[in-house]
Motif scaffolding. Structure first.
Motif, PDB file in Angstrom:
ATOM      1  N   MET A   1      20.679   9.007   0.342  1.00  0.00           N
ATOM      2  CA  MET A   1      19.619   8.010   0.214  1.00  0.00           C
ATOM      3  C   MET A   1      18.328   8.717  -0.228  1.00  0.00           C
ATOM      4  O   MET A   1      17.943   9.718   0.345  1.00  0.00           O
ATOM      5  N   THR A   2      17.676   8.172  -1.256  1.00  0.00           N
ATOM      6  CA  THR A   2      16.433   8.762  -1.745  1.00  0.00           C
ATOM      7  C   THR A   2      15.281   8.366  -0.842  1.00  0.00           C
ATOM      8  O   THR A   2      15.227   7.248  -0.329  1.00  0.00           O
ATOM      9  N   SER A   3      14.347   9.289  -0.652  1.00  0.00           N
ATOM     10  CA  SER A   3      13.191   9.017   0.199  1.00  0.00           C
ATOM     11  C   SER A   3      12.197   8.142  -0.544  1.00  0.00           C
ATOM     12  O   SER A   3      12.036   8.249  -1.755  1.00  0.00           O
ATOM     13  N   TRP A   4      11.519   7.269   0.193  1.00  0.00           N
ATOM     14  CA  TRP A   4      10.540   6.364  -0.398  1.00  0.00           C
ATOM     15  C   TRP A   4       9.263   7.132  -0.686  1.00  0.00           C
ATOM     16  O   TRP A   4       8.821   7.963   0.096  1.00  0.00           O
ATOM     17  N   LYS A   5       8.650   6.878  -1.842  1.00  0.00           N
ATOM     18  CA  LYS A   5       7.425   7.558  -2.233  1.00  0.00           C
ATOM     19  C   LYS A   5       6.464   6.566  -2.851  1.00  0.00           C
ATOM     20  O   LYS A   5       6.834   5.809  -3.753  1.00  0.00           O
ATOM     21  N   TYR A   6       5.237   6.560  -2.373  1.00  0.00           N
ATOM     22  CA  TYR A   6       4.213   5.675  -2.918  1.00  0.00           C
ATOM     23  C   TYR A   6       3.757   6.217  -4.274  1.00  0.00           C
ATOM     24  O   TYR A   6       3.358   7.370  -4.390  1.00  0.00           O
ATOM     25  N   ARG A   7       3.817   5.392  -5.308  1.00  0.00           N
ATOM     26  CA  ARG A   7       3.434   5.820  -6.650  1.00  0.00           C
ATOM     27  C   ARG A   7       2.080   5.215  -7.023  1.00  0.00           C
ATOM     28  O   ARG A   7       1.844   4.030  -6.793  1.00  0.00           O
ATOM     29  N   TYR A   8       1.223   6.011  -7.618  1.00  0.00           N
ATOM     30  CA  TYR A   8      -0.131   5.552  -7.905  1.00  0.00           C
ATOM     31  C   TYR A   8      -0.724   6.153  -9.176  1.00  0.00           C
ATOM     32  O   TYR A   8      -1.798   5.718  -9.613  1.00  0.00           O
ATOM     33  N   VAL A   9      -0.082   7.126  -9.806  1.00  0.00           N
ATOM     34  CA  VAL A   9      -0.611   7.761 -11.018  1.00  0.00           C
ATOM     35  C   VAL A   9       0.002   7.091 -12.241  1.00  0.00           C
ATOM     36  O   VAL A   9       1.195   7.264 -12.514  1.00  0.00           O
ATOM     37  N   ALA A  10      -0.795   6.326 -12.966  1.00  0.00           N
ATOM     38  CA  ALA A  10      -0.305   5.640 -14.158  1.00  0.00           C
ATOM     39  C   ALA A  10      -0.141   6.626 -15.308  1.00  0.00           C
ATOM     40  O   ALA A  10      -0.923   7.571 -15.458  1.00  0.00           O
ATOM     41  N   ALA A  11       0.875   6.401 -16.129  1.00  0.00           N
ATOM     42  CA  ALA A  11       1.172   7.308 -17.233  1.00  0.00           C
ATOM     43  C   ALA A  11       0.403   6.969 -18.501  1.00  0.00           C
ATOM     44  O   ALA A  11       0.352   7.765 -19.424  1.00  0.00           O
ATOM     45  N   SER A  12      -0.179   5.774 -18.562  1.00  0.00           N
ATOM     46  CA  SER A  12      -0.912   5.356 -19.750  1.00  0.00           C
ATOM     47  C   SER A  12      -1.924   4.287 -19.354  1.00  0.00           C
ATOM     48  O   SER A  12      -1.856   3.715 -18.256  1.00  0.00           O
ATOM     49  N   ILE A  13      -2.846   4.007 -20.259  1.00  0.00           N
ATOM     50  CA  ILE A  13      -3.826   2.937 -20.014  1.00  0.00           C
ATOM     51  C   ILE A  13      -3.115   1.597 -19.892  1.00  0.00           C
ATOM     52  O   ILE A  13      -3.406   0.809 -18.984  1.00  0.00           O
ATOM     53  N   ASP A  14      -2.172   1.331 -20.790  1.00  0.00           N
ATOM     54  CA  ASP A  14      -1.447   0.067 -20.735  1.00  0.00           C
ATOM     55  C   ASP A  14      -0.632  -0.056 -19.447  1.00  0.00           C
ATOM     56  O   ASP A  14      -0.517  -1.139 -18.873  1.00  0.00           O
ATOM     57  N   GLY A  15      -0.052   1.063 -18.998  1.00  0.00           N
ATOM     58  CA  GLY A  15       0.675   1.040 -17.737  1.00  0.00           C
ATOM     59  C   GLY A  15      -0.249   0.775 -16.564  1.00  0.00           C
ATOM     60  O   GLY A  15       0.107   0.057 -15.621  1.00  0.00           O
ATOM     61  N   PHE A  16      -1.443   1.358 -16.594  1.00  0.00           N
ATOM     62  CA  PHE A  16      -2.455   1.122 -15.567  1.00  0.00           C
ATOM     63  C   PHE A  16      -2.785  -0.361 -15.500  1.00  0.00           C
ATOM     64  O   PHE A  16      -2.821  -0.959 -14.411  1.00  0.00           O
ATOM     65  N   ILE A  17      -3.031  -0.975 -16.655  1.00  0.00           N
ATOM     66  CA  ILE A  17      -3.392  -2.393 -16.692  1.00  0.00           C
ATOM     67  C   ILE A  17      -2.240  -3.256 -16.200  1.00  0.00           C
ATOM     68  O   ILE A  17      -2.444  -4.222 -15.448  1.00  0.00           O
ATOM     69  N   ILE A  55      -2.887   3.785   2.963  1.00  0.00           N
ATOM     70  CA  ILE A  55      -2.269   3.091   1.829  1.00  0.00           C
ATOM     71  C   ILE A  55      -0.785   3.391   1.717  1.00  0.00           C
ATOM     72  O   ILE A  55       0.004   2.536   1.297  1.00  0.00           O
ATOM     73  N   ASP A  56      -0.378   4.572   2.098  1.00  0.00           N
ATOM     74  CA  ASP A  56       1.009   5.010   1.926  1.00  0.00           C
ATOM     75  C   ASP A  56       1.895   4.423   3.017  1.00  0.00           C
ATOM     76  O   ASP A  56       2.284   5.105   3.966  1.00  0.00           O
ATOM     77  N   CYS A  57       2.230   3.146   2.856  1.00  0.00           N
ATOM     78  CA  CYS A  57       3.108   2.492   3.832  1.00  0.00           C
ATOM     79  C   CYS A  57       4.089   1.580   3.104  1.00  0.00           C
ATOM     80  O   CYS A  57       3.845   1.153   1.985  1.00  0.00           O
TER      81      CYS A  57
END
Length: 254
Positions: A1-17, A55-57
């Motif tokens: 089972m993979t561990s859960w990870k909070y993701r927050y770094v967008a790879a592009s401006i469009d991805g951020f939006i 935030i990491d929940c």
């Protein structure tokens, strides 16, 4: 089972939006934006803010907090620019920021990378929608640029200019580009030049992964969009994306 990870770094401006729109659609209307100063490690700032606001929940924990009357807070960053968004409720997030820093996207749109994201009610139906458009200053600069080229470029070259505008064609963006195209055609018609084809404005958004590499572009509408991932993880397209001082995030002390 993979561990859960909070993701927050967008790879592009469009991805951020795209990810930001998801947060706004789920009631995260309150926001604070900022820029990580040069000389500071972005990862250490990320860790500090995520720990400070809890935030990491996982989703079940967020649901439990919501039922208890607490706000949900998310963190999102692209390169050195970041945003904290929150829903209604009790939270240290609201106590930590002054009225000058805290904004409501139903009143003041979120400006980032030439975009403006705002939650607005439809005047006809009264239903709320998240509107993504090119911000006012950037749209003005883009209009001036294309009008300047209206009589200096061939028809096919100008159509390529419209195709190369590097903004995802959300409905408000398409309407803005159509308005500019009509103005260009009026100018060309007055000079006796051929009008541009409206099909040069893309109608389908590219498929993106907010936290990963952009996928294959949509060729159905003959769009010239393309993207590549740099070593830093950000994406660049080489297409037109005018920027203005109004597009920069208002800085808060990280």
């Amino acid at each position: 089972m993979t561990s859960w990870k909070y993701r927050y770094v967008a790879a592009s401006i469009d991805g951020f939006i795209e990810q930001l729109v998801r947060y706004v659609n789920t009631g995260h209307y309150f926001y604070v934006t900022g820029i990580i100063p040069d000389g500071k490690n972005p990862e250490s700032i990320d860790a500090k803010l995520i720990e400070r606001y809890g935030i990491d929940c996982k989703r079940w924990e967020r649901s439990r907090r919501k039922q208890a009357g607490f706000a949900s807070v998310h963190y999102l960053r692209y390169e050195r620019q970041f945003i904290l968004v929150a829903t209604h409720g009790q939270h240290a997030f609201f106590e930590s920021h002054s009225a000058d820093q805290l904004r409501d996207c139903r009143r003041v749109g979120i400006q980032f990378g030439g975009y403006s994201v705002r939650r607005s009610a439809c005047g006809r139906t009264g239903k709320w929608h998240t509107l993504v458009r090119i911000d006012k200053c950037t749209a003005t600069a883009l209009r001036a640029h294309l009008l300047e080229l209206a009589l200096r470029r061939r028809k096919d070259q100008l159509e390529d200019e419209f195709r190369s505008v590097c903004f995802q064609p959300y409905r408000p963006v398409r309407e803005q580009l159509l308005t500019i195209l009509r103005a260009v055609n009026r100018k060309r018609k007055a000079a006796g030049f051929a009008a541009l084809d409206y099909k040069c404005i893309p109608v389908r958004r590219r498929i993106t992964k907010p936290f990963g590499q952009e996928l294959v572009v949509d060729d159905a509408n003959n769009s010239l969009y393309s993207a590549s991932t740099s070593e830093s993880g950000s994406t660049t397209s080489g297409k037109i994306r005018p920027t203005s001082s109004a597009s920069a995030c208002k800085s808060v002390k990280a």
